[in-house]
Design a protein around this motif. Sequence first.
Motif, PDB file in Angstrom:
ATOM      1  N   GLU A  77      40.683  34.790  39.359  1.00  0.00           N
ATOM      2  CA  GLU A  77      42.281  35.241  39.177  1.00  0.00           C
ATOM      3  C   GLU A  77      42.727  34.119  38.681  1.00  0.00           C
ATOM      4  N   THR A  81      44.117  34.134  34.811  1.00  0.00           N
ATOM      5  CA  THR A  81      45.841  34.616  34.679  1.00  0.00           C
ATOM      6  C   THR A  81      46.735  33.662  34.121  1.00  0.00           C
ATOM      7  N   SER A 153      43.260  41.181  36.886  1.00  0.00           N
ATOM      8  CA  SER A 153      44.041  40.945  38.178  1.00  0.00           C
ATOM      9  C   SER A 153      44.759  41.864  38.998  1.00  0.00           C
TER      10      SER A 153
END
Length: 285
Positions: A77, A81, A153
């Motif tokens: 993540e 992200t 995510s």
Amino acid sequence: MTRAAARDAAVSQDVLDSFRHYLRETTGIALSRAKTPMIHQRLKRCVLDANLDSTEAFLAAALSNPAANDALQSAVECLTTNTTSFFREPQHFDFLAQRILPARVAGTQGKRIKVWSAACSEGAEAYTIAMTLAEERRKGGDFDFAVLGTDLSQRMVDKAQKAVFTHDQVAAVPSALLDRYVLTSRETAPAKQSRICPELRAKVRFRVMNLMAPIYPLDRDIDVVFLRNVLIYFDADVQQQVILHVTQHLAPGGYLIVGHSESMIVRHPDLQQIAPTLFQKGGRV
């Protein structure tokens, strides 16, 4: 370099290579060895939280049991992200309102327009789409709409569902739309927070979805897909795999919107380029 130092460097590179391979296989994102400094930078928080001395030590522990390791998911993540902003590349939303929407609702009554925001991050793009469509309804448009945002995510999906943004994040929203669709706290900037209004939130759903999945659990009559600034992170074969899957879920006559650096990536016999970043699927509407 001593033999011991050379051996440690080789071990470190092996761990990083293993993580890069895992990242590519699970998310499609390809990071070359030149991206090693970025990996170290983005994983700093993960390393600190695990109370370890180095990125390599953290990844070695995480990779020891990938299937049951929350730390490894956190690392993925951290590296996948990316924040988005409201009305980023505003001409795409002009396309949606002025060109795509009229074409999709022509000759219909009360048609439900379906829009998918792929790799939606914290939801700014999905809510921008919803604002754009809601404005066209206010002008008398005879249609309904639903927006779906998906992201790899879980943390980003949870954040998107809350629909809470900072003062700086909503700064790009035109003032008239802020007044209609955004609720703002009483604090002064920069502590001021804003939340998308309940009426607009009701039109937008979010779910976790990996674009590397062999099957997308989505409808196959989506009117518009926003797949912006995502393909650039994939290898060529993964890019074409994702485009194939996305096209399968577009309705005949539906539209695909990509980022400005991605137009040359899109190659599919059913997609016709009608503007630099805009593609339309063939077939009877």
